[in-house]
Design a protein around this motif. Structure first.
Motif: not given
Length: 233
Positions: A180, A155, A185-186, A144, A176, A188, A29, A157
């Motif tokens: 995870k 993702l 995988t994020v 979301i 969030i 933001l 993240v 964001l």
């Protein structure tokens, strides 16, 4: 998983991203930090090809995405949650989620409506409510959740904590962290350093469309001059 290299993006003649580059590893993240106008939203749009870079590459799992139509970028496994939400206001919560449903994707978490209601209990309580009757924070959660129905591997964001009540901000942070834990995988974009620190593994700071810092929050805390120069109001 994702490699952004030498990206130059423009709005007409305005040069927004200037030789921007960074990598995202699977399961991370990452918080993209910066002031208003730093280029955070343009970075996410350039990854999704909603803004097509004039130079540079955006490589996801070995595939260069530059020039692909956004729907094909999504088919590669990217999900994008815009800051302005864009829910279907006359559809119910459940109907909004069904609109986003896509087939299972090998290697990516597969989401069902029931799983998402477990993560977003506010939405479960309002499953028959129309989108226009939700609060701003609930609309953000719905956006979301709808994106997750596409079973993305990565993702994106955009400002998930912006303009929502503090109690919802904490719920968003918990969400969030839960995503995870599911292996998602994020990336933001954020202005809220406290929120970013609560959810992300590391920070990338941009200013004027250029990368100014890339590292852990511990490293950032040891460089207050970076924080003061690029994050302070």
């Amino acid at each position: 998983m994702l490699s952004v290299a030498g990206v130059h993006s423009y709005y007409s003649k305005a040069h927004i991203l200037d030789d921007l580059g960074f990598d995202i590893a699977e399961g991370e993240v990452v918080a993209l930090l910066g002031r208003n106008g730093a280029g955070k939203t343009t970075t996410l749009k350039s990854i999704m090809q909603l803004v097509v870079p004039r130079r540079g590459s955006v490589v996801f799992r070995g595939h260069d995405l530059v020039g692909l139509p956004p729907y094909r970028v999504a088919k590669h496994g990217l999900g994008y949650v815009p800051e302005d939400r864009r829910i279907f206001s006359d559809l119910t919560v459940t109907e909004n989620l069904e609109v986003g449903r896509q087939p299972e994707r090998p290697g990516a978490p597969t989401w069902t409506v029931d799983q998402l209601f477990a993560i977003f209990p506010n939405l479960a309580e309002r499953r028959t409510n129309r989108g226009k009757h939700l609060s701003g924070g609930e609309q953000q959660m719905l956006t979301i959740a709808r994106t997750l129905m596409g079973n993305p591997e990565l993702l994106l964001l955009d400002e998930p904590s912006e303009g929502i009540a503090p109690v919802i901000v904490e719920q968003m942070a918990e969400t969030i962290r839960a995503l995870k834990s599911q292996g998602l995988t994020v990336l933001l974009s954020e202005q809220n350093l406290h929120f970013a620190r609560a959810v992300a593994d590391r920070a990338i700071i941009i200013e004027g469309g250029q990368k100014k810092f890339d590292g852990s929050f511990e490293a950032l805390s040891q460089q207050p001059e970076i924080r003061d120069a690029y994050l302070s109001v």
